[in-house]
Write a protein that holds these residues in place. Structure first.
Motif, PDB file in Angstrom:
ATOM      1  N   LEU A  72       0.712  -1.103  -0.092  1.00 20.33           N
ATOM      2  CA  LEU A  72       0.176  -0.199  -0.070  1.00 20.33           C
ATOM      3  C   LEU A  72       0.906   1.212   0.000  1.00 20.33           C
ATOM      4  N   LYS A 131      -5.801   4.296   1.758  1.00 21.60           N
ATOM      5  CA  LYS A 131      -5.529   3.738   3.432  1.00 21.60           C
ATOM      6  C   LYS A 131      -6.589   4.041   4.380  1.00 21.60           C
ATOM      7  N   ASP A 169      -5.225   0.661   7.906  1.00 20.10           N
ATOM      8  CA  ASP A 169      -3.763   0.200   7.886  1.00 20.10           C
ATOM      9  C   ASP A 169      -3.651  -1.184   8.848  1.00 20.10           C
ATOM     10  N   CYS A 192      -7.922  -0.835   1.043  1.00 20.68           N
ATOM     11  CA  CYS A 192      -6.460  -0.901   0.288  1.00 20.68           C
ATOM     12  C   CYS A 192      -6.757  -2.126  -0.525  1.00 20.68           C
ATOM     13  N   CYS A 205      -2.270  -3.229   2.732  1.00 22.13           N
ATOM     14  CA  CYS A 205      -1.579  -2.725   3.962  1.00 22.13           C
ATOM     15  C   CYS A 205      -1.196  -3.791   4.598  1.00 22.13           C
TER      16      CYS A 205
END
Ligand code: FES
Ligand code: FES
Length: 220
Positions: free
Chosen positions: A66, A80, A83, A90, A102
């Motif tokens: 990512l 994002k 995360d 993502c 991510c």
């Protein structure tokens, strides 16, 4: 009693000041290293194939796919959100299968074909609905988004759902509904298969409608 509290407060204050001094000193030592450039000392070369093009990069081995997409390649279509692998914003395709970028190391993506939202349209600069992929067009026509932040991840996931369904891959709902031999892409199937993608705007009814429409188009 008060003195004892005063003493405690003083010790705590002194420890706090010592701690912050140490942190400030460490930051000062790190500052020149950080100012030297963006290439971390342990960086190593990696070639990523994204949307049919090869990109030779030098990355810190800890870089997520990512961050490589967004920060290094400036491909900001992939979003994002958390995360942490929890929202699906993502989502990209790795060799046709959906992954949370991510949670994927860029180094681990070397040798595979990555497809992002930028690579879905039929041409690089889409001007009309006809230039879009069937899922992109369906999201547009069925209002499958509000703020649009989750939308690239939803579209990538929905694209993979159609492939997974076409291959006869099963979900929890396929078993529960007694269709484990040939699952239909019912609304419940769509909801289950899209459940890794969260929309904070709550555009779910229109997202389901869009995926249903794209599935009909794909099988027509
Ligand atoms: S940003 Fe990757 S799952 Fe949320
Ligand atoms: S459209 Fe806003 S988060 Fe999904």
């Amino acid at each position: 009693m008060l003195q004892r509290f005063g003493l405690t407060a003083e010790v705590s204050r002194r420890r706090f000041l010592q701690g912050t001094s140490a942190l400030a000193a460490a930051a000062a030592l790190d500052a020149p290293a950080m100012a030297q450039g963006t290439v971390a000392p342990n960086s190593r070369p990696v070639t990523l194939r994204i949307n049919g093009k090869s990109h030779a990069l030098t990355l810190d081995p800890r870089t997520s796919l990512l961050d490589a997409l967004r920060e290094t390649l400036d491909m900001t279509g992939t979003k994002k959100g958390c995360d942490h692998g929890q929202c699906g914003a993502c989502t990209v395709l790795q060799d046709g299968r959906r992954v949370n970028s991510c949670l994927t190391l860029a180094m681990a993506a070397e040798g595979s074909e990555i497809t992002t939202i930028e690579g879905l349209a039929k041409n690089a600069d889409p001007k009309t609905v006809d230039d879009l992929s069937p899922v992109q067009a369906a999201f547009l026509l069925h209002d499958g988004y509000q703020c649009g932040y989750c939308t690239p991840g939803q579209i990538m996931s929905a694209t993979a759902v159609l492939t997974e369904h076409a291959k006869g891959e099963l979900s929890q709902v396929s078993w529960q509904s007694g269709h484990s031999d040939r699952p239909e892409l019912s609304d419940d199937e769509i909801r289950e298969r899209m459940s890794g993608n969260i929309c904070r705007c709550g555009a779910y009814p229109n997202i389901v409608a869009a995926v249903r429409a794209a599935a009909r188009g794909a099988s027509a």
